[in-house]
Design an enzyme around this catalytic site. Sequence first.
Site, PDB file in Angstrom:
ATOM      1  N   THR A 168       0.903  -1.241  -0.146  1.00  0.00           N
ATOM      2  CA  THR A 168      -0.045  -0.026   0.017  1.00  0.00           C
ATOM      3  C   THR A 168       0.888   1.303  -0.035  1.00  0.00           C
ATOM      4  O   THR A 168       2.308   0.977   0.566  1.00  0.00           O
ATOM      5  CB  THR A 168      -0.948  -0.060   1.322  1.00  0.00           C
ATOM      6  OG1 THR A 168      -0.084  -0.045   2.355  1.00  0.00           O
ATOM      7  CG2 THR A 168      -1.717  -1.082   1.183  1.00  0.00           C
ATOM      8  N   THR A 196      -3.872   7.096   4.141  1.00  0.00           N
ATOM      9  CA  THR A 196      -3.363   6.413   3.190  1.00  0.00           C
ATOM     10  C   THR A 196      -3.380   4.785   4.072  1.00  0.00           C
ATOM     11  O   THR A 196      -3.714   4.819   5.158  1.00  0.00           O
ATOM     12  CB  THR A 196      -1.671   6.422   3.239  1.00  0.00           C
ATOM     13  OG1 THR A 196      -1.039   6.449   4.713  1.00  0.00           O
ATOM     14  CG2 THR A 196      -1.345   7.813   2.584  1.00  0.00           C
TER      15      THR A 196
HETATM   16  N1  ASP Z   1      -5.439   4.021  -0.047  1.00  0.00           N
HETATM   17  C1  ASP Z   1      -5.129   3.225  -1.268  1.00  0.00           C
HETATM   18  C2  ASP Z   1      -6.072   2.423  -1.723  1.00  0.00           C
HETATM   19  O1  ASP Z   1      -6.844   1.731  -1.212  1.00  0.00           O
HETATM   20  C3  ASP Z   1      -4.136   2.505  -1.044  1.00  0.00           C
HETATM   21  C4  ASP Z   1      -2.772   3.055  -0.179  1.00  0.00           C
HETATM   22  O2  ASP Z   1      -2.874   3.849   0.406  1.00  0.00           O
HETATM   23  O3  ASP Z   1      -1.904   2.149  -0.024  1.00  0.00           O
HETATM   24  O4  ASP Z   1      -6.125   2.441  -2.912  1.00  0.00           O
END
Ligand code: ASP
Length: 381
Positions: A227, A280
């Site tokens: 992620t 995130t």
């Molecule tokens: N939040 C992002 C998603 O779910 C991925 C991430 O932050 O790594 O697409």
Amino acid sequence: MSKLSRREFAAGLAAGVGTTVVLGAEAARPGAAAAGRTQPNGGKRPVVLASGNGFRTGATQTAYERLAAGDDTLDAVIAGVNRTEDDPTDDTVGYGGLPNEQGVVQLDACVMHGPSNRCGAVGALENCKNPSLVAKAVMDHTDEIFFVGAGATQFAKDYGFPQVDLLTDHARRVWLLWRETRSLKDSWGPGLDSPEFRKKLEARARRLRIPEAERERAINRILNPPTGTITCLGVNARGEISGVTSTSGIAFKIPGRVGDSPLIGAGLFVDGEVGAGGSTGRGEENIRVAGGHTVVELMRQGKHPREAVLEVLQRVVHNFRAFPDRLKLFDLSFYALRVDGAYAAATLWDRPAGETQPRQFAVHDGVNRLENMAYLMRRES
Ligand code: ASP
């Protein structure tokens, strides 16, 4: 190993199945966990707050310089995030991002301008390095907010955004490696802890001619599908505030899947009178608590940014009250910046699965640096 569905197993690879969960006394009380040097009552301004990759790719530096030079707050944070989007070594954002299941890089982003409360977003955008700029163009040139898929890609073309192949050679090879090893994601064959499992990945990586220096990193991308994402929030000396979140989404996602990052109210929310919240991590869990908006709403009610981010994480934990063991299968982080310059960032777990160092976020208030995130729960390895 107990039987897990393919999905649970895949998430477990990302988070490290077998990690012992310790819900310490600290964890139960928001505000009690470690949080670095977060200012309690407002700080210096300008302030730029971002996920940790914002430090490494120069985003916080650029955004801060632009704020200090008097640029509009949204233009400043987008200029910062463009550095991460353009950087092929960050394989979770923009050019060089890891693709979806079919090898296609699809990007998501949203932007929100605090002084006017206007916003724009794009989802599953292809062939364009800077989804944050396309999201801003949606805000500037239409009376609508969120464009997805072919429509978003056409819109970017219409407005003259350069069309580029976003799949770098490195990302393509990592994707091929993932594809060849997909059958390892059920319970058949050698387990994660067996030497054969790793040997098999190494052999496949060699066969795909992934250079030796890059092989270790590529294998880690398969064992721990990343992620990533960047969220970047900025407030200027006058207390004007804006934010942007940009991502290539979860690596090897099902085509068409869009996470939280481009959703106003989840991946990002800004209220010009209160502050900004970004996120995130595993988007699905953020969407279920509308995290970006909830962070800002809690600050509006008088909570300090640190209490706000920890409380949202507690709501995520509450959603798993029927199966708390599954919390160890993912991570999620929230970032909060108040208009007076107070800020905080918190994450579910004290450190990423399989790592010994705490998760960090980036901040620039005249000094560009990384700080340790507050957290709700501790991993015991
Ligand atoms: N939040 C992002 C998603 O779910 C991925 C991430 O932050 O790594 O697409």
